[in-house]
Design a protein around this motif. Sequence first.
Motif, mmCIF file in Angstrom:
data_model
loop_
_atom_site.group_PDB
_atom_site.id
_atom_site.type_symbol
_atom_site.label_atom_id
_atom_site.label_comp_id
_atom_site.label_asym_id
_atom_site.label_seq_id
_atom_site.Cartn_x
_atom_site.Cartn_y
_atom_site.Cartn_z
ATOM 1 N N SER A 90 -25.017 44.101 -58.407
ATOM 2 C CA SER A 90 -24.371 43.225 -57.225
ATOM 3 C C SER A 90 -23.502 42.196 -57.739
ATOM 4 N N ARG A 91 -24.301 41.459 -58.888
ATOM 5 C CA ARG A 91 -23.493 40.245 -59.369
ATOM 6 C C ARG A 91 -22.077 40.721 -60.133
ATOM 7 N N LYS B 26 -34.389 43.767 -59.581
ATOM 8 C CA LYS B 26 -33.584 42.766 -60.604
ATOM 9 C C LYS B 26 -32.324 43.657 -61.247
ATOM 10 N N SER C 56 -30.771 45.882 -59.625
ATOM 11 C CA SER C 56 -29.920 46.173 -58.299
ATOM 12 C C SER C 56 -29.099 44.655 -58.068
ATOM 13 N N GLU C 57 -29.792 43.526 -58.348
ATOM 14 C CA GLU C 57 -29.375 42.158 -58.286
ATOM 15 C C GLU C 57 -28.078 42.126 -59.506
#
Length: 162
Positions: A141-142, A135, A137-138
């Motif tokens: 990335s976002r 989560k 990492s996402e």
Amino acid sequence: MRIGHLVILSTLCFVSACAERTPGAHEKDAAEERSVARPDNALLAEWSGPYGGVPAFDKMDLAVLKPALEYGMQAQLSELDAIAGNPQPATFENTIVAMEKAGQDLDRVFTYYGIWRANLSSPEFREIQQEMAPKLSEFFSRINQNEQLYARVRAVYEARED
């Protein structure tokens, strides 16, 4: 400038240029979805006391870590979406300074997270850490792949001589 924001800023500056586009309905819905009420959570509370405030170590509770991380990520993404979607021309103040101020709740939570990770690690913490790793990492990335935000940072960079 905080280290996390330096990483985000440098990543945004060096990511290859993406085509500018107007956010679609799904992106606006996602931003609205992230805008949630701030929960009553000791890990999110503003610090008080000397030195501009200190963490409330006596109120650290592993049970509220995951909800605090989730809220902090949602709040910061919402703040960054507002910066990226600002209809005013990009300036250092309304882009870079605004990015620097974004995510204060999550910064406080990361202080506690770091203490658990480095000094108070337990099987219970490691379970939360393992669950939250993808989560987080996402989340990063976002931010790093936010084309509108990148376009604003790039515009500020290109106007640096002005």
